[in-house]
Design an enzyme around this catalytic site. Structure first.
Site, PDB file in Angstrom:
ATOM      1  N   SER A  43       0.872  -1.171   0.000  1.00  0.00           N
ATOM      2  CA  SER A  43       0.000   0.000   0.000  1.00  0.00           C
ATOM      3  C   SER A  43       0.913   1.227   0.000  1.00  0.00           C
ATOM      4  CB  SER A  43      -0.885  -0.019   1.256  1.00  0.00           C
ATOM      5  OG  SER A  43      -1.615   1.174   1.367  1.00  0.00           O
ATOM      6  N   HIS A 156      -3.088  -6.208   2.815  1.00  0.00           N
ATOM      7  CA  HIS A 156      -2.146  -7.075   3.507  1.00  0.00           C
ATOM      8  C   HIS A 156      -2.708  -8.462   3.788  1.00  0.00           C
ATOM      9  CE1 HIS A 156       0.360  -3.475   5.228  1.00  0.00           C
ATOM     10  NE2 HIS A 156       0.392  -3.561   3.913  1.00  0.00           N
ATOM     11  N   GLN A 164      -6.617  -1.817   7.123  1.00  0.00           N
ATOM     12  CA  GLN A 164      -5.413  -2.599   6.860  1.00  0.00           C
ATOM     13  C   GLN A 164      -4.786  -3.236   8.101  1.00  0.00           C
ATOM     14  OE1 GLN A 164      -2.894  -1.659   3.326  1.00  0.00           O
ATOM     15  NE2 GLN A 164      -1.585  -0.770   4.909  1.00  0.00           N
ATOM     16  N   GLU A 165      -4.805  -2.520   9.233  1.00  0.00           N
ATOM     17  CA  GLU A 165      -4.094  -3.038  10.403  1.00  0.00           C
ATOM     18  C   GLU A 165      -4.835  -2.713  11.696  1.00  0.00           C
ATOM     19  OE1 GLU A 165       0.062  -1.853  10.402  1.00  0.00           O
ATOM     20  OE2 GLU A 165       0.006  -1.672   8.230  1.00  0.00           O
ATOM     21  N   GLU A 206       2.015  -9.125   7.378  1.00  0.00           N
ATOM     22  CA  GLU A 206       2.787  -8.637   8.517  1.00  0.00           C
ATOM     23  C   GLU A 206       2.640  -9.512   9.756  1.00  0.00           C
ATOM     24  OE1 GLU A 206       1.771  -4.518   8.898  1.00  0.00           O
ATOM     25  OE2 GLU A 206       2.725  -3.996   7.002  1.00  0.00           O
ATOM     26  N   ASP A 243      -4.725   1.247  11.430  1.00  0.00           N
ATOM     27  CA  ASP A 243      -4.284   1.828  10.155  1.00  0.00           C
ATOM     28  C   ASP A 243      -5.399   1.603   9.149  1.00  0.00           C
ATOM     29  OD1 ASP A 243      -3.164   2.602   7.763  1.00  0.00           O
ATOM     30  OD2 ASP A 243      -1.548   1.125   7.775  1.00  0.00           O
ATOM     31  N   GLU A 293      -3.793   5.743  11.954  1.00  0.00           N
ATOM     32  CA  GLU A 293      -2.880   6.008  10.844  1.00  0.00           C
ATOM     33  C   GLU A 293      -3.662   6.081   9.542  1.00  0.00           C
ATOM     34  OE1 GLU A 293       0.508   3.575   8.332  1.00  0.00           O
ATOM     35  OE2 GLU A 293       0.300   3.153  10.468  1.00  0.00           O
ATOM     36  N   ASP A 320       0.807   8.907   6.966  1.00  0.00           N
ATOM     37  CA  ASP A 320       1.690   8.007   6.211  1.00  0.00           C
ATOM     38  C   ASP A 320       1.655   8.415   4.741  1.00  0.00           C
ATOM     39  OD1 ASP A 320       3.141   5.941   5.080  1.00  0.00           O
ATOM     40  OD2 ASP A 320       1.627   4.409   5.420  1.00  0.00           O
ATOM     41  N   LYS A 345       9.046   5.945   7.208  1.00  0.00           N
ATOM     42  CA  LYS A 345       9.443   4.768   6.424  1.00  0.00           C
ATOM     43  C   LYS A 345      10.660   5.146   5.595  1.00  0.00           C
ATOM     44  CE  LYS A 345       4.805   2.745   5.929  1.00  0.00           C
ATOM     45  NZ  LYS A 345       3.667   2.542   4.990  1.00  0.00           N
ATOM     46  N   HIS A 373       8.237  -0.323   9.582  1.00  0.00           N
ATOM     47  CA  HIS A 373       8.587  -1.321   8.570  1.00  0.00           C
ATOM     48  C   HIS A 373       7.728  -1.118   7.325  1.00  0.00           C
ATOM     49  CE1 HIS A 373       5.137  -4.219   9.941  1.00  0.00           C
ATOM     50  NE2 HIS A 373       4.742  -2.964   9.840  1.00  0.00           N
ATOM     51  N   ARG A 374       7.839  -2.052   6.361  1.00  0.00           N
ATOM     52  CA  ARG A 374       6.918  -2.148   5.234  1.00  0.00           C
ATOM     53  C   ARG A 374       6.354  -3.565   5.202  1.00  0.00           C
ATOM     54  NH1 ARG A 374       6.961   2.516   1.865  1.00  0.00           N
ATOM     55  NH2 ARG A 374       4.895   1.705   1.382  1.00  0.00           N
ATOM     56  N   SER A 375       5.310  -3.769   4.422  1.00  0.00           N
ATOM     57  CA  SER A 375       4.691  -5.098   4.365  1.00  0.00           C
ATOM     58  C   SER A 375       5.612  -6.127   3.721  1.00  0.00           C
ATOM     59  CB  SER A 375       3.363  -5.038   3.615  1.00  0.00           C
ATOM     60  OG  SER A 375       3.525  -4.433   2.346  1.00  0.00           O
ATOM     61  N   LYS A 396       6.627   0.594  14.563  1.00  0.00           N
ATOM     62  CA  LYS A 396       5.599  -0.237  13.944  1.00  0.00           C
ATOM     63  C   LYS A 396       6.329  -1.282  13.115  1.00  0.00           C
ATOM     64  CE  LYS A 396       1.781   0.095  10.680  1.00  0.00           C
ATOM     65  NZ  LYS A 396       1.120   0.959   9.701  1.00  0.00           N
TER      66      LYS A 396
END
Length: 441
Positions: A43, A156, A164-165, A206, A243, A293, A320, A345, A373-375, A396
């Site tokens: 994303s 994800h 997403q999270e 993740e 998120d 987020e 983000d 990031k 981090h990233r996915s 994160k």
């Protein structure tokens, strides 16, 4: 002790999603080596630095990074040979100038970042220092509160949750090692809870679980039940973070012919910008959510402003896609009093020094910085060192599951041990910029 670069090498390796990414070595003339690999997002924001991919569909489905590797082994190597690894800012500026584009599109942000981070690691090794100490100096001592992503949705995961999270934050722990223990216990409690309800315990990109649920509210309710089942208290020990990845929802609505709206594309719910603000506000009133987020889309500045006015006093609002670790966009947000935190990031901006500048800009304005981090991750643990180096106080980096995520937690546990009595766990202080009624200080 010599700091001179004598060799630079790059290669194509795999990330946690099985896609190629870039790894680079910087070698000094006394054979000290710094190695770094770069992550990749699923994303991504429109204003991020550009990740260079080969586009050859016959190889890795077009996702190869041989062009980026070639750029390191060719132009970048030729430019940097005989430079001093201690001159990080100079080296980063040289590569940026060589690229010559605003978004690092010619050489690729993935190529540039791999070299930038490898150089910093080589320099730290030359001085026999851990990376967090080399970058942060004598005052690097704060261990972050983690945002542990224990339910995945959006891009994800292959489930029916559009956000997403869904993350837990063990704010009440006394140390980082204890907060990891707490987070892992809740994670396993959630797994048992999902099994008992006949729900899937497969995981997303993740490491969080990815069950099919009725919606975002059920995901939150399950996490609260898991926290209680594990023997912890909401507010005094755990807070929640979400998120929304709202740009994805906004684009989904536009693709369906619904402008200025958000389509929860996995369940079909449609909300206008104003309705989205009301929805988020109600979530934060009903549940112990301390952080949101990307609650709104990357170009919705007016709506972001309105949301900040509505709930920014008691909820962390993290930009983000809105801010993409870019000092110019962060300064724009500060000027407009939009959001109150920045997601950091390193591959969004593409060099270490630009990342540090983004964190500094946010912190100087009283905004929180959340190193992320990233996915698509690797076993590289640089972000763990960066979060301590900058005393950012929040990280994160996914679920307490899968080596690509756990490697960052394990690195932080080791850093805490190295710091000994000087280590401070951020805990509640990570949220001194908001006054959330659920937190019991």
């Amino acid at each position: 002790m010599s700091n001179i670069i004598k060799e630079i090498k790059a290669r194509e390796i795999l990330d946690s999603r099985g896609n190629p990414t870039v790894e680079a070595d910087i070698i000094t003339d006394n054979d000290i080596i710094g190695t770094a690999s770069v992550p990749s997002g699923a994303s991504t924001g429109a204003y991020e630095a550009v990740e260079l991919r080969d586009g050859n569909k016959k190889r890795y489905n077009g996702m190869g990074v041989q062009k980026a590797v070639s750029n390191i082994n060719g132009e970048i190597k030729k430019l940097l040979i005989s430079n001093d690894v201690a001159e990080q800012r100079k080296i980063d500026k040289l590569i940026i100038a060589l690229d010559g584009t605003d978004a690092k599109a010619r050489l690729g942000a993935n190529a540039i970042l791999a070299v930038s981070l490898a150089n910093a690691k080589a320099a730290a090794s030359v001085h026999s220092l851990p990376l967090y100490r080399y970058v942060g100096g004598v005052n690097a001592h704060v261990l972050p509160v983690p945002m542990m992503n224990i339910i995945n949705g959006g891009r994800h995961a292959d489930n029916n949750i559009s956000f997403q999270e869904f993350m837990i934050m063990p704010v009440g722990a006394d140390s980082f090692s204890e907060c990891v223990q707490w987070g892992a216990e809740v994670y396993h409690a959630l797994k048992g809870l999902l099994k008992s309800k006949g729900l899937s315990t497969t995981v997303g990109d993740e490491g969080g679980f990815a069950p099919n649920l009725s919606g975002e509210e059920e995901a939150v309710e399950l996490i609260l039940e898991a926290v209680t089942k594990a023997g912890f208290k909401i507010g005094s020990e755990f807070m929640l973070a979400l998120d929304s990845a709202a740009t994805e929802l906004f684009d989904a609505a536009k693709d369906s012919g619904k402008n200025d709206s958000y389509l929860f594309w996995k369940t079909g719910r449609l909300k206008t910008s104003d309705e989205m603000i009301v929805f988020l506000k109600d979530l934060c009133r009903q549940y112990p959510i301390i952080s949101l987020e990307d609650p709104l889309a990357e170009n919705e500045w007016e709506s972001w402003n309105n949301l900040t006015k509505e709930i920014g006093a008691y909820t962390q609002l993290v930009g983000d896609d809105l801010l993409v670790t870019n000092t110019r966009r962060i300064e724009q947000a500060i000027s407009a009093k939009t959001a109150n935190a920045v997601l950091i990031k390193i591959n969004q901006i593409g060099t270490l020094t630009e990342t540090l500048d983004a964190i500094s800009t946010a912190q100087n304005a009283g905004y929180a910085s959340v190193v992320s981090h990233r996915s698509g991750e690797t076993e590289d643990t640089t972000i763990a060192d960066i979060v301590v180096a900058t005393n950012s106080g929040q990280i994160k980096t996914g679920a307490p599951s899968r080596t690509d995520r756990v490697s960052k937690y394990n690195r932080l546990i080791r850093i805490e041990e190295e710091l000994g009595d000087t280590a401070v766990y951020a805990g509640y202080d990570a949220f001194r910029h908001v006054d959330n009624p659920y937190i019991k200080r």
